[in-house]
Design a protein around this motif. Sequence first.
Motif, PDB file in Angstrom:
ATOM      1  N   ARG A 827       0.797  -1.219   0.000  1.00 61.17           N
ATOM      2  CA  ARG A 827       0.000   0.000   0.000  1.00 61.17           C
ATOM      3  C   ARG A 827       0.829   1.269   0.000  1.00 61.17           C
ATOM      4  NH1 ARG A 827      -3.634  -3.324   4.079  1.00 61.17           N
ATOM      5  NH2 ARG A 827      -1.571  -3.466   5.005  1.00 61.17           N
ATOM      6  N   PHE A 828       2.134   1.176   0.317  1.00 60.01           N
ATOM      7  CA  PHE A 828       2.909   2.419   0.336  1.00 60.01           C
ATOM      8  C   PHE A 828       4.370   2.193   0.010  1.00 60.01           C
ATOM      9  CE2 PHE A 828       3.468   1.095   4.838  1.00 60.01           C
ATOM     10  CZ  PHE A 828       4.840   1.248   4.989  1.00 60.01           C
ATOM     11  N   VAL A 829       4.958   3.262  -0.510  1.00 62.97           N
ATOM     12  CA  VAL A 829       6.413   3.438  -0.591  1.00 62.97           C
ATOM     13  C   VAL A 829       6.710   4.716   0.184  1.00 62.97           C
ATOM     14  CG1 VAL A 829       8.364   3.922  -2.103  1.00 62.97           C
ATOM     15  CG2 VAL A 829       6.633   2.266  -2.811  1.00 62.97           C
ATOM     16  N   HIS A 830       7.765   4.687   0.999  1.00 61.68           N
ATOM     17  CA  HIS A 830       8.066   5.838   1.858  1.00 61.68           C
ATOM     18  C   HIS A 830       9.529   6.204   1.691  1.00 61.68           C
ATOM     19  CE1 HIS A 830       9.106   7.783   5.783  1.00 61.68           C
ATOM     20  NE2 HIS A 830       7.978   8.429   5.509  1.00 61.68           N
ATOM     21  N   VAL A 831       9.789   7.507   1.458  1.00 59.37           N
ATOM     22  CA  VAL A 831      11.161   8.004   1.388  1.00 59.37           C
ATOM     23  C   VAL A 831      11.325   9.067   2.465  1.00 59.37           C
ATOM     24  CG1 VAL A 831      11.426   7.498  -1.063  1.00 59.37           C
ATOM     25  CG2 VAL A 831      10.579   9.731  -0.361  1.00 59.37           C
ATOM     26  N   VAL A 841       1.052   6.364  -1.595  1.00 58.90           N
ATOM     27  CA  VAL A 841       0.159   5.252  -1.259  1.00 58.90           C
ATOM     28  C   VAL A 841      -0.734   4.946  -2.452  1.00 58.90           C
ATOM     29  CG1 VAL A 841       0.209   5.806   1.197  1.00 58.90           C
ATOM     30  CG2 VAL A 841      -1.616   6.742  -0.232  1.00 58.90           C
ATOM     31  N   ASN A 842      -1.241   3.715  -2.515  1.00 60.38           N
ATOM     32  CA  ASN A 842      -2.027   3.299  -3.679  1.00 60.38           C
ATOM     33  C   ASN A 842      -3.115   2.323  -3.276  1.00 60.38           C
ATOM     34  OD1 ASN A 842      -1.368   0.291  -4.517  1.00 60.38           O
ATOM     35  ND2 ASN A 842       0.507   1.183  -3.650  1.00 60.38           N
ATOM     36  N   ASP A 843      -4.076   2.114  -4.175  1.00 59.90           N
ATOM     37  CA  ASP A 843      -5.172   1.194  -3.876  1.00 59.90           C
ATOM     38  C   ASP A 843      -5.104  -0.102  -4.667  1.00 59.90           C
ATOM     39  OD1 ASP A 843      -5.977   1.926  -6.466  1.00 59.90           O
ATOM     40  OD2 ASP A 843      -8.091   2.101  -5.908  1.00 59.90           O
ATOM     41  N   SER A 844      -4.120  -0.260  -5.564  1.00 56.07           N
ATOM     42  CA  SER A 844      -4.169  -1.482  -6.381  1.00 56.07           C
ATOM     43  C   SER A 844      -2.896  -1.804  -7.144  1.00 56.07           C
ATOM     44  CB  SER A 844      -5.321  -1.394  -7.394  1.00 56.07           C
ATOM     45  OG  SER A 844      -5.177  -0.262  -8.228  1.00 56.07           O
ATOM     46  N   GLU A 911      -2.214   5.966   5.991  1.00 61.35           N
ATOM     47  CA  GLU A 911      -2.766   6.422   4.720  1.00 61.35           C
ATOM     48  C   GLU A 911      -2.919   5.259   3.733  1.00 61.35           C
ATOM     49  OE1 GLU A 911      -4.065   9.254   4.053  1.00 61.35           O
ATOM     50  OE2 GLU A 911      -3.510  10.232   5.928  1.00 61.35           O
ATOM     51  N   GLY A 912      -2.034   4.272   3.837  1.00 59.64           N
ATOM     52  CA  GLY A 912      -2.183   3.098   2.991  1.00 59.64           C
ATOM     53  C   GLY A 912      -3.462   2.341   3.299  1.00 59.64           C
ATOM     54  N   TYR A 913      -3.771   2.207   4.585  1.00 55.35           N
ATOM     55  CA  TYR A 913      -5.039   1.589   4.957  1.00 55.35           C
ATOM     56  C   TYR A 913      -6.215   2.444   4.489  1.00 55.35           C
ATOM     57  CZ  TYR A 913      -3.519  -2.323   7.914  1.00 55.35           C
ATOM     58  OH  TYR A 913      -3.004  -3.504   8.362  1.00 55.35           O
TER      59      TYR A 913
END
Length: 1018
Positions: A827-831, A841-844, A911-913
């Motif tokens: 659900r996420f990539v974090h830098v 963040v994304n839904d799919s 936020e991913g959730y």
Amino acid sequence: MHHDRALVEARLKRVLDERIRPAVHPESVPLSVGVWHAPGEPVPVEQGVAAPREPTAVGEAWGPPWSTSWFTVSGTVPRAWAGRTVEALLDLGFDENMPGFQCEGLVYREDGSPVKGLSPRNQWVRVGDPVAGGEEVRLHIEAAANPVILDYHPFLPTEQGDRLTADTVPRYRLARMDLAVLDRTVWELVQDLDVLGQLMAELPVQAPRRWEILRAVERALDAVDLQDVGGTAERARERLAGVLAAPAHASAHRISAVGHAHIDSAWLWPLRETVRKVARTTASMTALLEDEPEFVYAMSQAQQFAWLKEHRPEVYARVKKAVAEGRFVPVGGMWVESDTNMPGSEALARQFVHGKRFFLEEFGIETEEVWLPDSFGYSAALPQLVRLAGAKWFLTQKISWSRTNKFPHHTFWWEGLDGTRVFTHFPPIDTYNAQLSGQELAHAVGNFQEKGAATRSLAPTGWGDGGGGTTREMLARARRLADLEGSARVVFDKPAAFFEKAHAEYADAPVWVGELYLELHRATLTSQARTKQGNRRCEHLLHEAELWAATAAVRTGAPYPYEALDRLWKTVLLHQFHDILPGTSIAWVHREAAATYAAVAEELEGIVAQALATLAGDGSAGSTVVFNAAPHARGGVPAHGALPEAPPQAAPVPPVTSVPREGGGFLLDNGLLTVAVDGRGLVVSVYDRAAGREVLAPGGAANLLQLHPDFPAMWDAWDVDSFYRNTVTDLADAEVVVLDGDGTVRVERAFGGSRAVQRITVPAGERRVEFATEVDWRETEKFLKAAFPLDVHTERIAAETQFGHLYRPTHTNTSWDAARFEACAHRFVHVEEPGWGVALVNDSTYGYDVTRSGGADPGRPGTPPATGTTATVRLSLLRAPRFPDPRTDQGTHRFRYALVPGASVGDAVREGYRINLPERRVPGSAAVAPLVRVTGEAVVVSAVKLADDGSGDVVVRLYESRGGRARARLTADFPVSSAAVCDLLERRTGEATVDPEGGGLALSLRPFEIVTLRLGRV
């Protein structure tokens, strides 16, 4: 005697192929053949056996793609054959050089009971041993005309991968339908010469042993009368007895052979065909077990056992008997051999729950090894899940496919995210379809990385995917190789026995930390976007359905939908198989998957709606009950469990302003973020007011759609090769850039034959820029990405995986770093820089890439000062490979993703959730408190459900989400009679005590630790 090595080897090959092998069946008579071509899909066995037949004969064409033909062969055993061994030789038109991937058959007796499967290297059916002569033979063959989809040179697009588009041209011709005498002595001579010839070819030319074998082979060939092979075969065998009796060296490598048939649960055939492949193979393997006392056969994937139980109960009864005898061994402990990169946290846990529970309930067996030979890389979350499921060993072979770096171990400890270790083995034979050939064994010995410290390895032995499994020839090789000079020692063994011995001799094996990344098949993170979206949506709906149904059951006594949830989970788990979820199956599979996901989602929405309606009570009062199943928007505390007693009181939120921007475009401002969208519809500035800094890299444009050519060197749906980056088209031209309500800009673009519509939104009161992208995708062999250049100096990114996240480098210092040019995130990539970060963040989506960009070189004349390094993160949206589905992902797709400036990892988790678990609103008058509350910002609840055993206990699974130590308190809002810590299968492993002072359960978690709690209700 002159010994010309090459001449003897050439002589051996010719005599074997042209004289001795044909003499294995020295006499034969033709069988009469009748056929009935079943219309449409496969029919029940009783119908196929009873259907009227029309005469046909060897040489006749049959089998349009995906059709089924029922053949009946009949004849009489000649009386002159009395006392001899007789077999039916039934060749449907096989290509012996391609075991599997073509037509197959299952043989039935007159009463409809199954005998064994037919495949290219297994065409015989025993009639009598010995026969009396005069027996009437009548057998039925259910023959599947599966078309040959896979042609390695090259991969050609084909319409044969779906019954809706396949042609009606027959693909096969009957090749042989005979009764034949089996000359056992000649057959044994073939095996002797086969093993010795292959061993001889692998030994060094200067090795005395090679010349000893060569001389013995030459003497044996001299002893064979080519006009009377059967009469002289025993004499030839006597000439070989001495070299076959020479024992192996004391230091010889030890190979545990395990009977095996890797059967993809779907791939170049639909799910319905896998049901039949499993029946054919297991019928053959249970028959072989009866003939060969030393044979041990292992089969993974509880789903395949369940199919067998449902569709072929007679074969399943044979399997159960062989399992009870300890010779047919269930392995793996998972529902299917799933992909492990993309399944969500709970889904990967449930693979073990449902797989292991099936084996326990059906066979009373606790599987201890995880068997995943062919999945496309292995998540760093797996070791903890393996141990929490009650297993302790892990096996795969696939990492040997890595293109760039050779993995440094074959036997090692694998350490996962939380520090849990599992004893792991990669078979150095480098195949899960071993034949025990001399070449394979020599490769295993030379390739084994632990020489000098460990002495043994494992060899999964048998043809897969419809090839029929282990053959009697493979068993004959193993008998000869059990103790043979110049060779590794080979013995058939149970996987658990191998692991016990390997662990005992090499407990201090080296440690590998983190994911097992496959440097190949990276495009499986993107191919078939609909399948991936269906999986993501259904995973989160299952989470919600369990949560709400449990809440309704506890609060109101409503019935809990045990059967429905069990069935729906298994359906989703099946579709996580490593050729379905990765998008590498034929069109038929993905067409059916889309329909299945839609049906699953509809049923789950119904479960949620029913539970919410039950909880809401009388809706006439018109009040609104609000619940978001994700962690709270503030503070990161999970609100899993039920409905909050009242909607949270929000602070006043300033309105969003939207004003035209000088030079074109718009400026969006919500008081927290100021976002500039230029006349091209690109985001050219995101200013974080609280931090006082720009989010985007200097001169960069975010949400930039980029198009690459995408024609990999080999595996179309599987691979994206690094050279794709050499050519890129920025989709910067917009037809429409308009304000579409407060805080939203709509952008429309056309490219190639495709069209993209995007809505860029800055929600009121949120530090978040949202992007809703709809693409009407009409490209072929193209790769679409969405780029976000970020002004963040970092050497690593955090990518979410199951029950946590892992760090990957943004640089390419080493070949290992460079090979990770496409990787998986949930659900996420974090830098992050110290104190400030950004989440995407994304839904799919699952695939992403990240690159570092440097400032100008201050050492070069005429260049400005360096501006430091930045990081560009790109989400992979769509591909368009043409094999095995020639129209992969054509049509309309919708994606949602969001940029979250100033985000910590905890914010990224929340936020991913949020983007995957939208707020639920129902009219009602009843305010219902959550079933459980968890305090402790780093702790996330992944499941709230009723226990699977029907006891009514509430099961709560939670995990530490940030990679640090965490303390938390779980409080249940219902009377609790007992509390226990459990494994994934909800079996008690320890007691949990209620804090006498503060109430609730006080929890202390290690980094990324998973804890499952079982709460008994009063």
